[in-house]
Design an enzyme around this catalytic site. Structure first.
Site, short mmCIF file in Angstrom:
data_model
loop_
_atom_site.label_atom_id
_atom_site.label_comp_id
_atom_site.label_asym_id
_atom_site.label_seq_id
_atom_site.Cartn_x
_atom_site.Cartn_y
_atom_site.Cartn_z
N ARG A 66 0.84 -1.20 0.00
CA ARG A 66 0.00 0.00 0.00
C ARG A 66 0.87 1.25 0.00
O ARG A 66 0.56 2.25 -0.66
CB ARG A 66 -0.94 0.00 1.21
N LYS A 159 -2.47 7.06 1.23
CA LYS A 159 -2.07 7.33 2.61
C LYS A 159 -0.97 8.39 2.61
O LYS A 159 0.22 8.09 2.77
CB LYS A 159 -1.61 6.05 3.30
N GLU A 192 -15.70 6.38 7.23
CA GLU A 192 -14.56 5.97 8.05
C GLU A 192 -14.35 6.98 9.17
O GLU A 192 -14.95 8.05 9.19
CB GLU A 192 -13.29 5.86 7.21
#
Length: 227
Positions: A66, A159, A192
């Site tokens: 990721r 991210k 989220e």
């Protein structure tokens, strides 16, 4: 920026790797990054984490994949290949002697100047810090829906270090007597939390979680990802 003021905080930074000085240090006064690093003043950097449990790294490979996807999306060239980055992270954890904690690592376009463009950055920079103990999330907590706008899908699935919306959502939750805030998507569905995923256990003991097409997908224990 330095991690040396440990007496002012209940933190224990056990080791740091920096590609700037090309090695690992256990001296908190040396745990610094250049102020002209574009990750600092422009937010042009990505990061990821991995839990250290009983001396083992939990799902490092999934988090590293990721991390590399985020770097590609953020147009940050890799300083090293995947296997070298993986080796550096493992060596940093090993040098720290940490058995319970967290590994946090960042890739930046690097230091160079205070311009918006990264064209003045000579090389990207890789950093890693070992923290023990890791932040514990309470077994039960109160949350509130957040008034802070949710990130667009393009940035939500990456991210990056641009966590101002996340930080404001956390602050808003605390200001309202809650642990954190929860984002709703553009259709009013639960999306989220400020730095973790959300799930619901039904009366039939079925775990329901939002789709990950517009939010950051988890890779941590039980499918929930503390950032």
């Amino acid at each position: 920026m330095s991690l040396s003021c440990l007496s002012l905080r209940n933190q224990n930074y056990m080791a740091m790797y920096s590609s700037i000085f090309g090695g690992i240090t256990k001296d908190p006064s040396a745990m610094v990054i250049p102020i002209d690093d574009h990750m600092v003043h422009r937010g042009h950097g990505v990061f990821d984490t991995a839990a250290i449990m009983d001396g083992h790294l939990y799902e490092l490979d999934q988090h590293l994949d990721r991390f590399l996807r985020s770097a590609l999306m953020a147009k940050i060239p890799l300083l090293f290949d995947r296997s070298t980055i993986r080796s550096i992270l493992i060596q940093t954890v090993s040098a720290s002697n940490c058995t319970q904690g967290s590994l946090r690592y960042w890739l930046s376009v690097g230091p160079g100047d205070f311009q918006l463009s990264s064209s003045g950055c000579a090389n990207p920079a890789l950093y890693a810090v070992i923290e023990s103990p890791s932040l514990q999330v309470p077994a039960g907590c109160k949350v509130v829906t957040s008034s802070i706008p949710i990130k667009s899908p393009q940035f939500a699935v990456m991210k990056s270090v641009n966590y101002l919306p996340n930080a404001l959502t956390k602050v808003e939750g605390e200001e309202n007597g809650a642990f954190t805030g929860i984002w709703l998507d553009d259709k009013g569905f639960v999306a989220e939390g400020s730095n973790m995923n959300v799930g619901f256990v039904t009366a039939d003991k079925e775990l329901l979680i939002p789709c990950f097409d517009k939010i950051l997908s988890p890779h941590s224990k039980a499918g929930f990802d503390p950032g």
